[in-house]
Design a protein around this motif. Structure first.
Motif, PDB file in Angstrom:
ATOM      1  N   LEU A 174       0.593  -0.727  -0.108  1.00 51.12           N
ATOM      2  CA  LEU A 174       0.487  -0.446   0.303  1.00 51.12           C
ATOM      3  C   LEU A 174       0.688   1.455  -0.013  1.00 51.12           C
ATOM      4  O   LEU A 174       2.122   1.593   0.617  1.00 51.12           O
ATOM      5  CB  LEU A 174      -0.821  -0.195   0.637  1.00 51.12           C
ATOM      6  CG  LEU A 174      -1.732   1.328   1.752  1.00 51.12           C
ATOM      7  CD1 LEU A 174      -2.960   1.564   0.575  1.00 51.12           C
ATOM      8  CD2 LEU A 174      -2.273   1.464   3.016  1.00 51.12           C
ATOM      9  N   CYS A 175       0.435   2.051  -0.474  1.00 57.73           N
ATOM     10  CA  CYS A 175       1.114   3.855  -0.640  1.00 57.73           C
ATOM     11  C   CYS A 175       0.942   4.282  -0.184  1.00 57.73           C
ATOM     12  O   CYS A 175      -0.666   4.508  -0.826  1.00 57.73           O
ATOM     13  CB  CYS A 175       0.970   3.867  -1.972  1.00 57.73           C
ATOM     14  SG  CYS A 175       1.943   4.949  -2.432  1.00 57.73           S
ATOM     15  N   LYS A 213      -3.699  -5.422   6.367  1.00 60.71           N
ATOM     16  CA  LYS A 213      -4.206  -5.379   4.492  1.00 60.71           C
ATOM     17  C   LYS A 213      -3.559  -5.836   3.828  1.00 60.71           C
ATOM     18  O   LYS A 213      -3.897  -6.550   2.882  1.00 60.71           O
ATOM     19  CB  LYS A 213      -5.492  -4.808   4.233  1.00 60.71           C
ATOM     20  CG  LYS A 213      -6.607  -4.727   5.120  1.00 60.71           C
ATOM     21  CD  LYS A 213      -7.835  -5.563   4.457  1.00 60.71           C
ATOM     22  CE  LYS A 213      -9.269  -5.487   6.389  1.00 60.71           C
ATOM     23  NZ  LYS A 213     -10.529  -6.472   4.647  1.00 60.71           N
ATOM     24  N   PHE A 214      -2.042  -5.151   4.055  1.00 60.52           N
ATOM     25  CA  PHE A 214      -1.029  -5.356   2.905  1.00 60.52           C
ATOM     26  C   PHE A 214       0.357  -5.887   3.587  1.00 60.52           C
ATOM     27  O   PHE A 214       0.533  -6.045   4.690  1.00 60.52           O
ATOM     28  CB  PHE A 214      -0.815  -4.446   2.173  1.00 60.52           C
ATOM     29  CG  PHE A 214      -2.540  -3.578   1.907  1.00 60.52           C
ATOM     30  CD1 PHE A 214      -1.932  -3.562   0.798  1.00 60.52           C
ATOM     31  CD2 PHE A 214      -2.900  -2.849   2.270  1.00 60.52           C
ATOM     32  CE1 PHE A 214      -2.942  -3.334  -0.169  1.00 60.52           C
ATOM     33  CE2 PHE A 214      -4.299  -2.321   1.940  1.00 60.52           C
ATOM     34  CZ  PHE A 214      -3.775  -2.531   0.847  1.00 60.52           C
ATOM     35  N   ASN A 215       0.894  -6.280   2.567  1.00 60.58           N
ATOM     36  CA  ASN A 215       2.522  -6.587   3.170  1.00 60.58           C
ATOM     37  C   ASN A 215       3.068  -5.915   3.122  1.00 60.58           C
ATOM     38  O   ASN A 215       3.698  -6.363   4.530  1.00 60.58           O
ATOM     39  CB  ASN A 215       3.255  -7.497   1.763  1.00 60.58           C
ATOM     40  CG  ASN A 215       4.375  -8.226   1.816  1.00 60.58           C
ATOM     41  OD1 ASN A 215       4.830  -8.126   2.940  1.00 60.58           O
ATOM     42  ND2 ASN A 215       5.428  -7.900   0.546  1.00 60.58           N
ATOM     43  N   LYS A 216       3.016  -4.751   3.248  1.00 59.47           N
ATOM     44  CA  LYS A 216       4.483  -3.508   3.421  1.00 59.47           C
ATOM     45  C   LYS A 216       2.830  -2.567   2.727  1.00 59.47           C
ATOM     46  O   LYS A 216       2.460  -2.103   2.499  1.00 59.47           O
ATOM     47  CB  LYS A 216       5.433  -2.983   3.073  1.00 59.47           C
ATOM     48  CG  LYS A 216       6.112  -4.469   3.195  1.00 59.47           C
ATOM     49  CD  LYS A 216       7.503  -3.985   2.486  1.00 59.47           C
ATOM     50  CE  LYS A 216       7.904  -4.607   1.000  1.00 59.47           C
ATOM     51  NZ  LYS A 216       9.243  -4.310   0.452  1.00 59.47           N
ATOM     52  N   VAL A 217       3.235  -1.019   4.124  1.00 56.50           N
ATOM     53  CA  VAL A 217       2.569   0.258   3.703  1.00 56.50           C
ATOM     54  C   VAL A 217       4.224   1.392   3.648  1.00 56.50           C
ATOM     55  O   VAL A 217       4.821   1.542   4.556  1.00 56.50           O
ATOM     56  CB  VAL A 217       2.100   0.621   4.529  1.00 56.50           C
ATOM     57  CG1 VAL A 217       1.195   1.801   4.533  1.00 56.50           C
ATOM     58  CG2 VAL A 217       1.342  -0.922   4.762  1.00 56.50           C
ATOM     59  N   LEU A 218       4.186   1.891   2.233  1.00 57.80           N
ATOM     60  CA  LEU A 218       4.995   3.406   3.262  1.00 57.80           C
ATOM     61  C   LEU A 218       4.019   4.341   2.510  1.00 57.80           C
ATOM     62  O   LEU A 218       3.256   4.327   2.189  1.00 57.80           O
ATOM     63  CB  LEU A 218       5.697   3.120   1.625  1.00 57.80           C
ATOM     64  CG  LEU A 218       6.849   4.371   1.136  1.00 57.80           C
ATOM     65  CD1 LEU A 218       7.805   3.860   1.956  1.00 57.80           C
ATOM     66  CD2 LEU A 218       7.957   4.080  -0.450  1.00 57.80           C
ATOM     67  N   ALA A 219       3.953   5.427   3.753  1.00 57.18           N
ATOM     68  CA  ALA A 219       3.211   6.290   4.366  1.00 57.18           C
ATOM     69  C   ALA A 219       3.949   7.314   4.176  1.00 57.18           C
ATOM     70  O   ALA A 219       4.698   7.547   4.617  1.00 57.18           O
ATOM     71  CB  ALA A 219       2.529   6.036   5.219  1.00 57.18           C
TER      72      ALA A 219
END
Length: 373
Positions: free
Chosen positions: A221-222, A238-244
């Motif tokens: 997720l971005c 809900k996601f493998n990785k998140v970049l916020a």
């Protein structure tokens, strides 16, 4: 809701309608606004009718009685641009409502605490943690600090004193919050001066609506404009990785703390603007802040955006078109409509929601889910 200041205080402008009437008024207005883009039924998230705000600020108004004794009251702007003195507010949380008169009475009866006080801000939580910021037009000295500490202890609140170029934190500068979201408990710390959603119950429903429209994915997720991680942390499940990304230092500090509180380890928070991040993601510009972040390691499928009232700039809007799924939370339907006119050239609207965070005002927030055509 029955309020004796309706028609006088300019905060609640839709005072001549009951709650269902004002909500229907806003729904009709927004359906007409977006009728050129979708005719689908909107999901409607209602607010409580009173005691729904966990954040509020009031001016402090000074008068003198017939015996020349100082009297203080809370004050709001009126319709005629004059000040409306109030002694209660029906839209603030029950805890804030309970503390307001007790706090004002203590300040009024103490010369040190009352001298040149200008305004008071409240930040509360559903677990009755309350931060009170007292703002003055004078320098706060050791006597004020001593008196304020006594007040903090007596009312079981947290106090910050502010004046020009001065901030006095008596204990801590944040409140603790615990929210049950989609059957799971989350912990948050909200800092003074940072952005928080004012209507906690609607905020929970907003997050749950986003989760409902997000399938579990092995992709990443971005997120742009992540604030203190209000949506980021629940979405990370809900996601493998998140970049916020987020531009505010205060919000990034909160986001990192909230991540730690919830023992989440798959989120990378970056302090940079959405415009800068777009340039970085498209490898148009190098940033030292990203030296330890491998952008190429991310497999993005979904982008989540919660921009300020100005909406998306042209560059960020174009970035969104590259994702299979867009989730857009908006606090301004005018800029949302403008942005959707562009985004719907490549994506179709599959869900649309209205979130009534601000009862008795014309304001309403929106949520849109778009999928690539």
């Amino acid at each position: 809701m029955d309020c004796k200041y309706f028609g006088k205080c300019a905060s609640c402008v839709l005072h001549d309608m009951n709650y269902e009437e004002q909500l229907n008024h806003k729904i009709k207005r927004e359906k007409e606004r977006f009728s050129d883009l979708t005719t689908m039924e909107f999901d409607i998230i209602k607010s409580e009718e009173e005691h729904f705000r966990n954040r509020a600020e009031f001016r402090i108004w000074k008068n003198f009685d017939n015996e020349d004794n100082l009297t203080l009251s809370y004050a709001m702007n009126g319709y005629d641009k004059n000040v409306v003195e109030i002694n209660e507010c029906k839209i603030v949380s029950s805890h804030i409502s309970d503390v307001m008169p007790k706090l004002l009475d203590k300040i009024q009866n103490d010369q040190t605490l009352s001298f040149k006080i200008f305004s008071i801000e409240f930040l509360g939580s559903t677990i009755d943690d309350l931060l009170v910021t007292m703002i003055y037009h004078r320098k706060l000295d050791s006597t004020w600090i001593e008196k304020a500490k006594e007040l903090e202890k007596e009312l079981n609140i947290k106090i910050i004193g502010r004046s020009r170029k001065q901030k006095e934190i008596l204990s801590v500068d944040y409140i603790n919050e615990e929210l049950e979201i989609d059957g799971r408990n989350y912990k948050f710390a909200y800092e003074e001066g940072g952005f928080t959603q004012p209507n906690t119950k609607v905020n929970i429903k907003m997050i749950e609506w986003v989760l409902e429209n997000t399938s579990e994915s092995s992709s990443d997720l971005c997120e742009l404009y992540c604030g203190g991680g209000n949506f980021t942390i629940p979405l990370s499940t809900k996601f493998n990785k998140v970049l916020a990304t987020e531009i505010s230092k205060t919000s990034i500090k909160s986001a990192l703390r909230n991540c730690s509180l919830n023992e989440i380890d798959n989120i990378e928070f970056i302090r940079m603007s959405a415009e800068e991040f777009t340039e970085a993601l498209e490898f148009k510009r190098d940033f030292r802040r990203l030296k330890d972040v491998d952008l190429k390691s991310y497999d993005f499928d979904t982008i989540f955006m919660d921009p300020p009232r100005a909406g998306l700039d042209d560059i960020t809007r174009d970035l969104g078109k590259d994702f299979n799924k867009i989730i857009y939370i908006s606090c301004n339907p005018e800029t949302l409509h403008r942005d959707l006119q562009e985004l719907t050239k490549t994506h179709k609207i599959v869900r649309f929601a209205l979130f009534d965070q601000f009862s008795y005002t014309n304001h309403i927030e929106s949520g849109v889910v778009l999928e690539k055509r």
